[in-house]
Design a protein around this motif. Structure first.
Motif, PDB file in Angstrom:
ATOM      1  N   GLU A 100     -44.272  54.243 -13.714  1.00 21.36           N
ATOM      2  CA  GLU A 100     -43.555  54.160 -12.317  1.00 21.36           C
ATOM      3  C   GLU A 100     -42.190  54.523 -12.539  1.00 21.36           C
ATOM      4  OE1 GLU A 100     -41.839  51.032  -8.840  1.00 21.36           O
ATOM      5  OE2 GLU A 100     -43.691  50.477  -9.740  1.00 21.36           O
ATOM      6  N   ALA A 101     -41.752  54.055 -13.557  1.00 21.07           N
ATOM      7  CA  ALA A 101     -40.243  54.263 -13.938  1.00 21.07           C
ATOM      8  C   ALA A 101     -39.922  55.583 -14.398  1.00 21.07           C
ATOM      9  CB  ALA A 101     -39.672  53.450 -15.153  1.00 21.07           C
ATOM     10  N   ASP A 102     -41.013  56.129 -15.205  1.00 24.22           N
ATOM     11  CA  ASP A 102     -41.056  57.522 -15.608  1.00 24.22           C
ATOM     12  C   ASP A 102     -40.932  58.542 -14.702  1.00 24.22           C
ATOM     13  OD1 ASP A 102     -40.668  56.545 -18.077  1.00 24.22           O
ATOM     14  OD2 ASP A 102     -42.923  56.926 -18.705  1.00 24.22           O
ATOM     15  N   LEU A 103     -41.901  58.321 -13.587  1.00 29.09           N
ATOM     16  CA  LEU A 103     -42.090  59.243 -12.451  1.00 29.09           C
ATOM     17  C   LEU A 103     -40.944  59.331 -11.598  1.00 29.09           C
ATOM     18  CD1 LEU A 103     -45.823  58.484 -11.423  1.00 29.09           C
ATOM     19  CD2 LEU A 103     -44.670  60.688 -12.623  1.00 29.09           C
ATOM     20  N   LYS A 104     -40.298  58.046 -11.422  1.00 22.40           N
ATOM     21  CA  LYS A 104     -39.060  57.979 -10.635  1.00 22.40           C
ATOM     22  C   LYS A 104     -38.027  58.763 -11.394  1.00 22.40           C
ATOM     23  CE  LYS A 104     -39.975  53.948  -7.998  1.00 22.40           C
ATOM     24  NZ  LYS A 104     -39.639  52.397  -7.703  1.00 22.40           N
ATOM     25  N   PHE A 105     -37.877  58.691 -12.720  1.00 24.31           N
ATOM     26  CA  PHE A 105     -36.710  59.242 -13.327  1.00 24.31           C
ATOM     27  C   PHE A 105     -36.991  60.593 -13.320  1.00 24.31           C
ATOM     28  CE2 PHE A 105     -35.779  61.437 -17.277  1.00 24.31           C
ATOM     29  CZ  PHE A 105     -34.291  61.286 -17.394  1.00 24.31           C
ATOM     30  N   VAL A 106     -38.097  61.074 -13.359  1.00 26.28           N
ATOM     31  CA  VAL A 106     -38.202  62.761 -13.434  1.00 26.28           C
ATOM     32  C   VAL A 106     -37.938  63.404 -11.957  1.00 26.28           C
ATOM     33  CG1 VAL A 106     -40.511  63.498 -13.131  1.00 26.28           C
ATOM     34  CG2 VAL A 106     -39.360  64.621 -15.012  1.00 26.28           C
ATOM     35  N   LEU A 107     -38.470  62.571 -11.044  1.00 27.15           N
ATOM     36  CA  LEU A 107     -38.342  63.107  -9.592  1.00 27.15           C
ATOM     37  C   LEU A 107     -36.952  62.862  -9.268  1.00 27.15           C
ATOM     38  CD1 LEU A 107     -41.650  61.880  -7.921  1.00 27.15           C
ATOM     39  CD2 LEU A 107     -41.024  63.981  -8.398  1.00 27.15           C
ATOM     40  N   ARG A 108     -35.958  61.990  -9.681  1.00 26.47           N
ATOM     41  CA  ARG A 108     -34.626  61.919  -9.486  1.00 26.47           C
ATOM     42  C   ARG A 108     -33.869  63.186  -9.864  1.00 26.47           C
ATOM     43  NH1 ARG A 108     -32.181  55.981  -9.566  1.00 26.47           N
ATOM     44  NH2 ARG A 108     -33.369  54.779  -8.055  1.00 26.47           N
ATOM     45  N   ALA A 109     -34.293  63.461 -11.205  1.00 21.41           N
ATOM     46  CA  ALA A 109     -33.564  64.687 -11.851  1.00 21.41           C
ATOM     47  C   ALA A 109     -34.143  65.934 -11.100  1.00 21.41           C
ATOM     48  CB  ALA A 109     -34.227  64.800 -13.196  1.00 21.41           C
ATOM     49  N   THR A 110     -35.205  66.009 -10.595  1.00 20.70           N
ATOM     50  CA  THR A 110     -35.550  67.148  -9.828  1.00 20.70           C
ATOM     51  C   THR A 110     -34.728  67.287  -8.352  1.00 20.70           C
ATOM     52  OG1 THR A 110     -37.723  67.081 -10.455  1.00 20.70           O
ATOM     53  CG2 THR A 110     -37.399  68.387  -8.533  1.00 20.70           C
ATOM     54  N   LEU A 187     -38.169  72.718   0.963  1.00 22.19           N
ATOM     55  CA  LEU A 187     -38.125  74.072   1.306  1.00 22.19           C
ATOM     56  C   LEU A 187     -37.995  74.457   3.084  1.00 22.19           C
ATOM     57  CD1 LEU A 187     -38.693  76.996   0.295  1.00 22.19           C
ATOM     58  CD2 LEU A 187     -41.161  76.348   0.697  1.00 22.19           C
ATOM     59  N   GLN A 188     -38.556  73.555   3.789  1.00 21.06           N
ATOM     60  CA  GLN A 188     -38.751  73.625   5.046  1.00 21.06           C
ATOM     61  C   GLN A 188     -37.488  72.766   5.653  1.00 21.06           C
ATOM     62  OE1 GLN A 188     -42.604  72.597   6.649  1.00 21.06           O
ATOM     63  NE2 GLN A 188     -43.439  74.390   5.420  1.00 21.06           N
ATOM     64  N   ARG A 189     -36.844  72.167   5.053  1.00 24.71           N
ATOM     65  CA  ARG A 189     -35.568  71.179   5.383  1.00 24.71           C
ATOM     66  C   ARG A 189     -36.017  70.470   6.632  1.00 24.71           C
ATOM     67  NH1 ARG A 189     -31.075  74.305   3.244  1.00 24.71           N
ATOM     68  NH2 ARG A 189     -31.613  76.506   2.982  1.00 24.71           N
ATOM     69  N   THR A 190     -37.341  69.617   6.459  1.00 24.43           N
ATOM     70  CA  THR A 190     -37.698  68.672   7.350  1.00 24.43           C
ATOM     71  C   THR A 190     -36.983  67.450   7.322  1.00 24.43           C
ATOM     72  OG1 THR A 190     -39.359  68.122   5.693  1.00 24.43           O
ATOM     73  CG2 THR A 190     -39.657  69.868   7.617  1.00 24.43           C
ATOM     74  N   GLY A 191     -36.153  67.254   6.212  1.00 24.59           N
ATOM     75  CA  GLY A 191     -35.458  65.889   6.111  1.00 24.59           C
ATOM     76  C   GLY A 191     -34.655  65.956   5.031  1.00 24.59           C
ATOM     77  N   PRO A 192     -33.532  65.008   4.663  1.00 20.45           N
ATOM     78  CA  PRO A 192     -32.739  65.015   3.524  1.00 20.45           C
ATOM     79  C   PRO A 192     -33.754  64.583   2.279  1.00 20.45           C
ATOM     80  CG  PRO A 192     -32.571  62.809   4.818  1.00 20.45           C
ATOM     81  CD  PRO A 192     -33.363  64.010   5.664  1.00 20.45           C
ATOM     82  N   ILE A 193     -33.277  65.022   1.130  1.00 17.54           N
ATOM     83  CA  ILE A 193     -33.855  64.692  -0.028  1.00 17.54           C
ATOM     84  C   ILE A 193     -32.886  63.710  -0.928  1.00 17.54           C
ATOM     85  CG2 ILE A 193     -35.483  66.334  -0.179  1.00 17.54           C
ATOM     86  CD1 ILE A 193     -33.800  68.065  -2.157  1.00 17.54           C
ATOM     87  N   SER A 194     -33.442  62.821  -1.509  1.00 14.66           N
ATOM     88  CA  SER A 194     -32.481  61.894  -2.268  1.00 14.66           C
ATOM     89  C   SER A 194     -33.422  61.075  -3.361  1.00 14.66           C
ATOM     90  CB  SER A 194     -31.854  60.764  -1.261  1.00 14.66           C
ATOM     91  OG  SER A 194     -32.950  60.123  -0.560  1.00 14.66           O
ATOM     92  N   HIS A 195     -32.465  60.407  -4.094  1.00 13.85           N
ATOM     93  CA  HIS A 195     -33.299  59.476  -5.093  1.00 13.85           C
ATOM     94  C   HIS A 195     -34.148  58.261  -4.383  1.00 13.85           C
ATOM     95  CE1 HIS A 195     -30.088  60.301  -8.262  1.00 13.85           C
ATOM     96  NE2 HIS A 195     -30.854  61.382  -8.048  1.00 13.85           N
ATOM     97  N   ALA A 196     -33.586  57.918  -3.044  1.00 16.87           N
ATOM     98  CA  ALA A 196     -34.358  56.766  -2.357  1.00 16.87           C
ATOM     99  C   ALA A 196     -35.550  57.464  -1.743  1.00 16.87           C
ATOM    100  CB  ALA A 196     -33.319  56.259  -1.346  1.00 16.87           C
ATOM    101  N   TYR A 197     -35.594  58.499  -1.456  1.00 16.30           N
ATOM    102  CA  TYR A 197     -36.924  59.404  -0.907  1.00 16.30           C
ATOM    103  C   TYR A 197     -37.786  59.366  -2.005  1.00 16.30           C
ATOM    104  CZ  TYR A 197     -39.874  63.107   0.871  1.00 16.30           C
ATOM    105  OH  TYR A 197     -40.891  63.730   1.173  1.00 16.30           O
ATOM    106  N   THR A 198     -37.511  60.088  -2.996  1.00 17.17           N
ATOM    107  CA  THR A 198     -38.619  59.974  -4.094  1.00 17.17           C
ATOM    108  C   THR A 198     -39.076  58.742  -4.789  1.00 17.17           C
ATOM    109  OG1 THR A 198     -36.632  60.555  -6.006  1.00 17.17           O
ATOM    110  CG2 THR A 198     -37.917  62.584  -4.856  1.00 17.17           C
ATOM    111  N   ASP A 199     -38.198  57.950  -4.797  1.00 14.88           N
ATOM    112  CA  ASP A 199     -38.437  56.508  -5.401  1.00 14.88           C
ATOM    113  C   ASP A 199     -39.750  55.881  -4.195  1.00 14.88           C
ATOM    114  OD1 ASP A 199     -36.985  56.623  -7.325  1.00 14.88           O
ATOM    115  OD2 ASP A 199     -35.458  54.840  -6.553  1.00 14.88           O
ATOM    116  N   THR A 200     -39.564  56.449  -3.253  1.00  9.09           N
ATOM    117  CA  THR A 200     -40.487  55.692  -1.968  1.00  9.09           C
ATOM    118  C   THR A 200     -41.885  56.537  -2.165  1.00  9.09           C
ATOM    119  OG1 THR A 200     -38.836  55.275  -0.484  1.00  9.09           O
ATOM    120  CG2 THR A 200     -40.960  55.445   0.306  1.00  9.09           C
ATOM    121  N   LEU A 201     -41.596  57.932  -2.692  1.00  5.39           N
ATOM    122  CA  LEU A 201     -42.906  58.614  -2.614  1.00  5.39           C
ATOM    123  C   LEU A 201     -43.830  58.130  -3.848  1.00  5.39           C
ATOM    124  CD1 LEU A 201     -41.845  62.313  -2.254  1.00  5.39           C
ATOM    125  CD2 LEU A 201     -43.031  61.103  -0.694  1.00  5.39           C
TER     126      LEU A 201
END
Length: 221
Positions: A100-110, A187-201
């Motif tokens: 979980e921590a590793d995925l959150k880390f790499v997606l935050r970097a993305t 890509l479609q700008r359907t909402g903001p992207i953030s660390h909180a968003y990818t953590d939730t994903l």
């Protein structure tokens, strides 16, 4: 009489290649893929057109290599500070033993990468062109997107080997639970992207959407 050192052709080639990368990414962001030309890249980079053709056969090859290089630089810059040797893992994604921590880390970097105009603008231009130009789209997937997705596949397989992911899960499908929503929203700008968003994903992907039963509660028959 002191002899002058011979010019370092390797250094000159590296400098020229870097100038070409920068020029290609800047141009495609400014004028779009269709109006970006080898001639324009050469003029902006301060090199001859033949220099480019000596290394690449088309503008698509130039741009994809430039973009791959940009992504590599971003990944290196995002490497976890002070990480112990071996903690990064041969798969290119942190493998600390905590999936979980590793995925959150790499997606935050993305997210940080996608919010950087230096990356965002040329990425959008290439992605948009890939939709209308099948060859560019195939090159984009084969040379850039799929190698990055395979990093997630290998990290998820490592988690399976350690019992952190069910053995029947297909990693190539599972990674889409958190990668695809991020890509679509960006890509479609359907909402903001953030660390909180990818953590939730990641939370949703790893923990599911069903209500959690209190500890000790039997499952339904």
């Amino acid at each position: 009489m002191v002899k002058k050192a011979a010019p370092d052709s390797t250094r000159r080639s590296t400098r020229s290649r870097r100038a070409i990368y920068d020029a290609a990414l800047a141009l495609v962001g400014e004028v779009g893929y269709p109006r970006t030309t080898i001639e324009g890249i050469a003029a902006r980079a301060g090199v001859g057109k033949q220099t480019i053709y000596r290394w690449w056969s088309s503008k698509a090859e130039v741009l994809l290599e430039a973009f791959t290089d940009l992504s590599t630089q971003a990944a290196e810059a995002a490497a976890r500070p002070g990480q112990e040797e071996g903690g990064q893992g041969e798969n290119g994604i942190p493998d600390t033993g905590d999936l979980e921590a590793d995925l959150k880390f790499v997606l935050r970097a993305t997210v940080d990468e996608l919010l950087d105009p230096k990356f965002d603008i040329p990425a959008r231009a290439l992605a948009a062109e890939g939709v209308v130009d099948e060859q560019v789209g195939a090159e984009f997937v084969t040379r850039l997107l799929e190698p990055q997705l395979q990093l997630y596949v290998r990290r998820l397989r490592s988690a399976q080997e350690h019992g952190d992911v069910r053995p029947d899960v297909d990693p190539r499908i599972a990674l889409e639970l958190f990668v695809s929503p991020l890509a679509q929203r960006w890509l479609q700008r359907t909402g903001p992207i953030s660390h909180a968003y990818t953590d939730t994903l990641v939370d949703y992907a790893l923990n599911g959407l069903a209500p959690r039963r209190p500890s000790g509660t039997p499952s339904a028959a």
